[in-house]
Write a protein that holds these residues in place. Sequence first.
Motif, PDB file in Angstrom:
ATOM      1  N   GLU A 513       0.851  -1.194   0.000  1.00 23.55           N
ATOM      2  CA  GLU A 513       0.000   0.000   0.000  1.00 23.55           C
ATOM      3  C   GLU A 513       0.889   1.247   0.000  1.00 23.55           C
ATOM      4  O   GLU A 513       1.872   1.331   0.745  1.00 23.55           O
ATOM      5  N   ARG A 514       0.490   2.239  -0.839  1.00 24.56           N
ATOM      6  CA  ARG A 514       1.307   3.435  -0.982  1.00 24.56           C
ATOM      7  C   ARG A 514       0.462   4.689  -0.805  1.00 24.56           C
ATOM      8  O   ARG A 514      -0.727   4.698  -1.142  1.00 24.56           O
ATOM      9  N   ASN A 515       1.091   5.749  -0.292  1.00 29.19           N
ATOM     10  CA  ASN A 515       0.559   7.102  -0.368  1.00 29.19           C
ATOM     11  C   ASN A 515       1.738   8.044  -0.568  1.00 29.19           C
ATOM     12  O   ASN A 515       2.873   7.609  -0.831  1.00 29.19           O
ATOM     13  N   GLU A 516       1.502   9.320  -0.423  1.00 27.59           N
ATOM     14  CA  GLU A 516       2.562  10.279  -0.737  1.00 27.59           C
ATOM     15  C   GLU A 516       3.760  10.160   0.189  1.00 27.59           C
ATOM     16  O   GLU A 516       4.886  10.476  -0.198  1.00 27.59           O
ATOM     17  N   SER A 517       3.530   9.697   1.405  1.00 27.47           N
ATOM     18  CA  SER A 517       4.629   9.689   2.369  1.00 27.47           C
ATOM     19  C   SER A 517       4.968   8.311   2.940  1.00 27.47           C
ATOM     20  O   SER A 517       5.869   8.193   3.771  1.00 27.47           O
TER      21      SER A 517
END
Length: 789
Positions: A513-517
Amino acid sequence: MEYIFIFLIVFSGCFKNLYGQNVLEERAQETTCEIYNTCSSCIQAETYCVWCFQENFNDNRCGPIPLLKRRGCSEDFIYLGDDNSTIEKVEYDKDFKDVTNPDSTEESVQMKPQKLRVKLQRRNPLSFQFKYRIAKNYPLDLYYLMDLTLTMRPDIETMAKLGRELTELLQNLTKHFRVAFGYYSDKVAMPYSKMTQEFLENPCINEGTQCMKGFDFVHSLNFTSNIDEFIQKVNASKTTANLDNLEGGFDALYQIILCENAIQWRNNSRKIIVIATDGTLHFAGDGVLAGAVKRNSDKCLLDKDGIYSESLIYDYPSLGEIYHNLQRRKMNVLFAAKEDIFKYYEDLQKIISSVSYVGKLAEESSNVLNLVKEGYFKVVQNVKFSANHSDNLKVTIKSNCIQNKVLNSESMCNNVEEGKEYVFDVIMEVLKVPENMERETVTIEEQNIAEKLIIEVEYSDKCKCNMKNQNSQINLCSNHGSYVCGVCECEDGWEGENCDLNCEYQRFEECRERNESYTSSTCYGRGDCYCGRCICDEAYTGKYCQEKQCPKNKRGEVCSGTLHGVCKDGTCFCSDLYSGEDCSCPLSKKHCIAPGSDLVCSGQGYCRCGKCVCSPKYSGDYCEQCPTCSGLCGTYEDCVLATLTNGSSAEKCSTEDGTTFIPNVIDEPINAEDITTCYVLYNKEERSCGARYKYNIRKDFVVELDIYSECSEPLKAGILIGIIIAVILGGGIMLILIWKAKLMNDERREYARFQENVKRSRQLEENPLYNSPIRTYEMPTELQHYRNN
């Protein structure tokens, strides 16, 4: 909230009546079927799982028929599987044949057919028959094993004298017989034998006689048809002695079984081992006392002279080892035991009854030939078949023979006669289709002969849906799979709806899982990444295994299914109708109220999680049962009476809440001892009738009523008048007889009273207090005067 609760209950009832099936039960079936994503795996699952091959069907294709229809699958596109299991070919079906050459392994034919090729479908059992007939002159191998301890010395002389009789006996049983001979005593070691030099040289020294040195088992003669040679070996045998009454017979028996090649047992023969003894046996574990602790590894341990020379190394065999090896090699044992220990061998035989028999041996073995004859016929006449197959199949064998004037339903026949044909029925069912296996071989064989019926089984698990454009859709599977019955079945290493996901290498990035940070670890460390998808551990769920898994019910449903609750971060949030950690506990009490009743748990308990908890002395699903209760008989009595008297029960056989009773008038009597059986009296067409009925509450809360009624026939007018006249006349005559009897009784009493009075009057005359008024005087004579003076 109260109105919403009532609305949901009514809606649930309507939902159940609309589809004719209990929602919870259907949900369980749906959960079972939905895990199968190919047609072949679906139709091989439970019997209620079928496949929808309709194109552009965007729901689970495997499920029960009612569920697939509601999802929009047309009945024309529901595949149930092949119609029937079939016999593809009878490959060998030779006719019955007797034995003329015992040295040929293919001489006799006692089973037909000999080989089949069948095709089995998961839902359709296959039934067929085979026949059996005893072949004349089937070879017999008889091994005679003697206990040669000191007390058996007279038996040796008897056997030596029975040479001619033994020959005649065996020739009458079969022309192709052979006999072998061996004898046993016990392990030559303490505590079974005294180890002094004098005792070792002459074990009978304490008896004041000479005998042979100690031995455990000696195989004296291989199988031969020369009876004279057999008698010579028996006559040349000498007895020995040991300290205890337990013998090493199991050591001997085990070697006789294992040394098939050395002793020259034939493959196509009936094999019988006769053990003549007057002592009991050592079992596994007893050898520890003599230091013999090794377990025999199913090897023949006879030396070149036929002596079991390693008896002090290997322990005695267990009864289980004896039994399994006898069964595997199709051998039978006849225990010919003396009267003193007959009960011991009788109990032993009961444990291994399928491969052994027991007979009472007379003194000096005088009746041993009769025992051999009886043992032979028990082996020949008791025929039992068994099937060797994997756990994927269920094979049932039933005979059509008559035993004790009753049709036998087992796989065996007793008292089978030579020359007669016997028919056996076989039913083969597929329990599960094994992965990566299309064929299997099943053998059916009799317990005592080498012949068998070989069945080549082909599993029919290929779906053959009638799709017009099935071949034209091959491009949908990206050339990495086959388009079968509406879906792509991918080749190894490819996944996805169109087989476009290459799983030959791992794509870990898609499992993070990825997000901006932030970028998570692969599947958050809570599962395995396969083909770009996370396969989570049991306690977690979500695309990346990021959420805790909620509790599951007994059927494995999270929060007991979407109708019961919703999972959020490891906690079940239940609907208004359910409670509990897994939302499996219904709040409604409808499951605790018997159909047609209005009392919760019949007023004798309380409802907890949709089930009744009964007060003491009460039991049943609705606490309706107790020693003095009539169950739910009164609840369904009106429906039964309406059915029997009016022929129509629509009004009386339904309730306001939609519960339906289904009455069924049957012709067979009902068991009165069943706790759900009731009885009612009624009148119909001027006849008195009685009905016994039984209620069965189904899972969908529909009540089935089986009703059995009997009525007395009305009497005709003439017969009725005749009965009335007969009763009046009979009553009059009875009154006259009663009056006459009373009169005679009164007269008898008066006469008795008269007799009593007469007796009393006689007693009055003899009363000593009575003085008679009569006086008597006597005048003196002259003679009396002189005498007085």
